[in-house]
Design a protein around this motif. Structure first.
Motif, PDB file in Angstrom:
ATOM      1  N   LEU A  84     -15.153  -5.571  -6.711  1.00  0.00           N
ATOM      2  CA  LEU A  84     -14.633  -6.739  -7.423  1.00  0.00           C
ATOM      3  C   LEU A  84     -13.354  -6.394  -8.198  1.00  0.00           C
ATOM      4  O   LEU A  84     -12.391  -7.171  -8.216  1.00  0.00           O
ATOM      5  N   GLY A  85     -13.329  -5.237  -8.829  1.00  0.00           N
ATOM      6  CA  GLY A  85     -12.139  -4.801  -9.564  1.00  0.00           C
ATOM      7  C   GLY A  85     -10.936  -4.617  -8.657  1.00  0.00           C
ATOM      8  O   GLY A  85      -9.813  -4.997  -8.999  1.00  0.00           O
ATOM      9  N   VAL A  86     -11.159  -4.052  -7.495  1.00  0.00           N
ATOM     10  CA  VAL A  86     -10.063  -3.840  -6.540  1.00  0.00           C
ATOM     11  C   VAL A  86      -9.542  -5.173  -6.023  1.00  0.00           C
ATOM     12  O   VAL A  86      -8.330  -5.372  -5.897  1.00  0.00           O
ATOM     13  N   LEU A  87     -10.451  -6.098  -5.727  1.00  0.00           N
ATOM     14  CA  LEU A  87     -10.016  -7.421  -5.268  1.00  0.00           C
ATOM     15  C   LEU A  87      -9.182  -8.119  -6.341  1.00  0.00           C
ATOM     16  O   LEU A  87      -8.163  -8.753  -6.043  1.00  0.00           O
ATOM     17  N   PHE A  88      -9.598  -7.989  -7.594  1.00  0.00           N
ATOM     18  CA  PHE A  88      -8.828  -8.562  -8.695  1.00  0.00           C
ATOM     19  C   PHE A  88      -7.440  -7.943  -8.764  1.00  0.00           C
ATOM     20  O   PHE A  88      -6.435  -8.641  -8.925  1.00  0.00           O
ATOM     21  N   ASP A  89      -7.353  -6.599  -8.649  1.00  0.00           N
ATOM     22  CA  ASP A  89      -6.061  -5.916  -8.710  1.00  0.00           C
ATOM     23  C   ASP A  89      -5.162  -6.342  -7.546  1.00  0.00           C
ATOM     24  O   ASP A  89      -3.962  -6.557  -7.737  1.00  0.00           O
ATOM     25  N   ALA A  90      -5.720  -6.472  -6.358  1.00  0.00           N
ATOM     26  CA  ALA A  90      -4.917  -6.904  -5.207  1.00  0.00           C
ATOM     27  C   ALA A  90      -4.383  -8.322  -5.438  1.00  0.00           C
ATOM     28  O   ALA A  90      -3.211  -8.600  -5.145  1.00  0.00           O
ATOM     29  N   TRP A  91      -5.219  -9.201  -5.967  1.00  0.00           N
ATOM     30  CA  TRP A  91      -4.775 -10.562  -6.260  1.00  0.00           C
ATOM     31  C   TRP A  91      -3.664 -10.552  -7.318  1.00  0.00           C
ATOM     32  O   TRP A  91      -2.655 -11.247  -7.184  1.00  0.00           O
ATOM     33  N   ARG A  92      -3.844  -9.747  -8.350  1.00  0.00           N
ATOM     34  CA  ARG A  92      -2.841  -9.644  -9.405  1.00  0.00           C
ATOM     35  C   ARG A  92      -1.511  -9.164  -8.837  1.00  0.00           C
ATOM     36  O   ARG A  92      -0.450  -9.713  -9.144  1.00  0.00           O
ATOM     37  N   ARG A  93      -1.553  -8.180  -7.984  1.00  0.00           N
ATOM     38  CA  ARG A  93      -0.322  -7.649  -7.381  1.00  0.00           C
ATOM     39  C   ARG A  93       0.316  -8.670  -6.436  1.00  0.00           C
ATOM     40  O   ARG A  93       1.535  -8.765  -6.349  1.00  0.00           O
ATOM     41  N   TYR A  94      -0.525  -9.424  -5.749  1.00  0.00           N
ATOM     42  CA  TYR A  94      -0.014 -10.446  -4.846  1.00  0.00           C
ATOM     43  C   TYR A  94       0.731 -11.530  -5.633  1.00  0.00           C
ATOM     44  O   TYR A  94       1.821 -11.962  -5.252  1.00  0.00           O
ATOM     45  N   THR A  95       0.145 -11.970  -6.744  1.00  0.00           N
ATOM     46  CA  THR A  95       0.754 -13.060  -7.515  1.00  0.00           C
ATOM     47  C   THR A  95       1.933 -12.598  -8.367  1.00  0.00           C
ATOM     48  O   THR A  95       2.855 -13.368  -8.598  1.00  0.00           O
ATOM     49  N   SER A  96       1.913 -11.346  -8.833  1.00  0.00           N
ATOM     50  CA  SER A  96       2.998 -10.876  -9.699  1.00  0.00           C
ATOM     51  C   SER A  96       4.035 -10.052  -8.955  1.00  0.00           C
ATOM     52  O   SER A  96       5.101  -9.772  -9.482  1.00  0.00           O
ATOM     53  N   GLY A  97       3.717  -9.635  -7.739  1.00  0.00           N
ATOM     54  CA  GLY A  97       4.645  -8.825  -6.953  1.00  0.00           C
ATOM     55  C   GLY A  97       4.445  -7.345  -7.197  1.00  0.00           C
ATOM     56  O   GLY A  97       3.996  -6.927  -8.260  1.00  0.00           O
ATOM     57  N   ALA A  98       4.769  -6.571  -6.193  1.00  0.00           N
ATOM     58  CA  ALA A  98       4.651  -5.116  -6.279  1.00  0.00           C
ATOM     59  C   ALA A  98       5.626  -4.503  -5.285  1.00  0.00           C
ATOM     60  O   ALA A  98       6.008  -5.142  -4.304  1.00  0.00           O
ATOM     61  N   GLU A  99       6.031  -3.274  -5.556  1.00  0.00           N
ATOM     62  CA  GLU A  99       6.916  -2.546  -4.651  1.00  0.00           C
ATOM     63  C   GLU A  99       6.327  -1.164  -4.391  1.00  0.00           C
ATOM     64  O   GLU A  99       6.769  -0.165  -4.959  1.00  0.00           O
ATOM     65  N   PRO A 100       5.294  -1.097  -3.533  1.00  0.00           N
ATOM     66  CA  PRO A 100       4.658   0.194  -3.271  1.00  0.00           C
ATOM     67  C   PRO A 100       5.615   1.167  -2.570  1.00  0.00           C
ATOM     68  O   PRO A 100       6.518   0.754  -1.848  1.00  0.00           O
ATOM     69  N   VAL A 101       5.392   2.457  -2.802  1.00  0.00           N
ATOM     70  CA  VAL A 101       6.220   3.515  -2.228  1.00  0.00           C
ATOM     71  C   VAL A 101       5.458   4.114  -1.040  1.00  0.00           C
ATOM     72  O   VAL A 101       4.476   4.841  -1.227  1.00  0.00           O
ATOM     73  N   GLY A 102       5.919   3.785   0.163  1.00  0.00           N
ATOM     74  CA  GLY A 102       5.245   4.204   1.391  1.00  0.00           C
ATOM     75  C   GLY A 102       5.028   5.701   1.531  1.00  0.00           C
ATOM     76  O   GLY A 102       3.903   6.145   1.798  1.00  0.00           O
ATOM     77  N   PRO A 103       6.070   6.535   1.361  1.00  0.00           N
ATOM     78  CA  PRO A 103       5.866   7.980   1.531  1.00  0.00           C
ATOM     79  C   PRO A 103       4.830   8.563   0.562  1.00  0.00           C
ATOM     80  O   PRO A 103       4.062   9.452   0.922  1.00  0.00           O
ATOM     81  N   MET A 104       4.784   8.047  -0.663  1.00  0.00           N
ATOM     82  CA  MET A 104       3.795   8.517  -1.627  1.00  0.00           C
ATOM     83  C   MET A 104       2.394   8.141  -1.147  1.00  0.00           C
ATOM     84  O   MET A 104       1.455   8.938  -1.249  1.00  0.00           O
ATOM     85  N   MET A 105       2.255   6.933  -0.619  1.00  0.00           N
ATOM     86  CA  MET A 105       0.962   6.495  -0.098  1.00  0.00           C
ATOM     87  C   MET A 105       0.514   7.400   1.043  1.00  0.00           C
ATOM     88  O   MET A 105      -0.652   7.806   1.110  1.00  0.00           O
ATOM     89  N   ILE A 106       1.437   7.728   1.931  1.00  0.00           N
ATOM     90  CA  ILE A 106       1.115   8.583   3.084  1.00  0.00           C
ATOM     91  C   ILE A 106       0.652   9.956   2.608  1.00  0.00           C
ATOM     92  O   ILE A 106      -0.398  10.456   3.026  1.00  0.00           O
ATOM     93  N   GLY A 107       1.442  10.577   1.729  1.00  0.00           N
ATOM     94  CA  GLY A 107       1.116  11.924   1.249  1.00  0.00           C
ATOM     95  C   GLY A 107      -0.224  11.993   0.541  1.00  0.00           C
ATOM     96  O   GLY A 107      -1.067  12.852   0.843  1.00  0.00           O
ATOM     97  N   LEU A 108      -0.448  11.062  -0.394  1.00  0.00           N
ATOM     98  CA  LEU A 108      -1.717  11.062  -1.135  1.00  0.00           C
ATOM     99  C   LEU A 108      -2.885  10.667  -0.246  1.00  0.00           C
ATOM    100  O   LEU A 108      -4.003  11.157  -0.430  1.00  0.00           O
ATOM    101  N   GLY A 109      -2.642   9.794   0.719  1.00  0.00           N
ATOM    102  CA  GLY A 109      -3.702   9.415   1.651  1.00  0.00           C
ATOM    103  C   GLY A 109      -4.182  10.604   2.472  1.00  0.00           C
ATOM    104  O   GLY A 109      -5.384  10.803   2.668  1.00  0.00           O
ATOM    105  N   VAL A 110      -3.238  11.418   2.940  1.00  0.00           N
ATOM    106  CA  VAL A 110      -3.590  12.604   3.740  1.00  0.00           C
ATOM    107  C   VAL A 110      -4.349  13.617   2.881  1.00  0.00           C
ATOM    108  O   VAL A 110      -5.396  14.140   3.292  1.00  0.00           O
TER     109      VAL A 110
END
Length: 192
Positions: A84-110
């Motif tokens: 539920l918390g994650v869904l809330f955060d995703a909704w918040r980011r959708y409505t307020s906007g976000a600029e995720p950093v792809g390479p950081m996501m890739i590195g931390l994901g691996v």
């Protein structure tokens, strides 16, 4: 192996997995904030809830079946609350906007996937029919799947320059958590 040796082995593995998850929480939270990533923050929250569950599981070791079942139920409920918390955060980011950093996501994901697969490997070495060890294994396996999603989302964010892949993976992580929470609650019910 005696019962006390088995409990000592379970406790040692759970402490190792707990320590690895705490490191992931810190790393993913910092990267999620700096990288403005819903997926990384979702994974940080997921690992935080996992850490609480591992601590509860350590506490339940050596106690009766009723304690173990209760600890597993708490694990399942925490996963559902996390979702539920994650869904809330995703909704918040959708409505307020976000600029995720792809390479950081890739590195931390691996890195996170590798650590979670190590946790699964450690947990599978424990030869017990304990519901909490099964719950911990489910948590780590779900996390590895979520980490793969973050890597894919990071590639798509880097490629498209858009935030939607990050939001999709954040929601997907929440759905995986819902599935895991329901499975843990079912397992706890079966072991009563």
């Amino acid at each position: 192996m005696t019962s006390s040796d088995l409990q000592a082995s379970e406790r040692r593995v759970l402490f190792q997995v707990l320590a690895l998850n705490i490191l992931l929480v810190v790393g993913l939270a910092i990267a999620g904030i700096i990288g403005d990533s819903s997926g990384l923050i979702a994974n940080a929250l997921d690992n935080a809830s996992d850490s609480v569950v591992y601590a509860i599981s350590v506490f339940a070791l050596g106690r009766g079946a009723r304690w173990k079942t209760r600890a597993a139920r708490v694990s399942g409920v925490l996963l559902l609350l996390f979702a539920l918390g994650v869904l809330f955060d995703a909704w918040r980011r959708y409505t307020s906007g976000a600029e995720p950093v792809g390479p950081m996501m890739i590195g931390l994901g691996v890195v996170s996937a590798a650590i979670n697969l190590l946790c699964v490997r450690l947990l599978r070495r424990v030869t017990t029919d304990d519901v909490n060890i099964r719950a911990a294994t489910t948590f780590s396996a779900n996390d590895a799947v979520s980490n793969a999603g973050i890597v894919v989302a990071g590639v798509l964010v880097a490629w498209t320059g858009r935030m939607w892949p990050d939001l999709v993976v954040g929601v997907a992580v929440a759905l995986v958590a819902v599935w895991g929470g329901i499975e843990i609650l079912r397992d706890a019910r079966r072991t009563e």
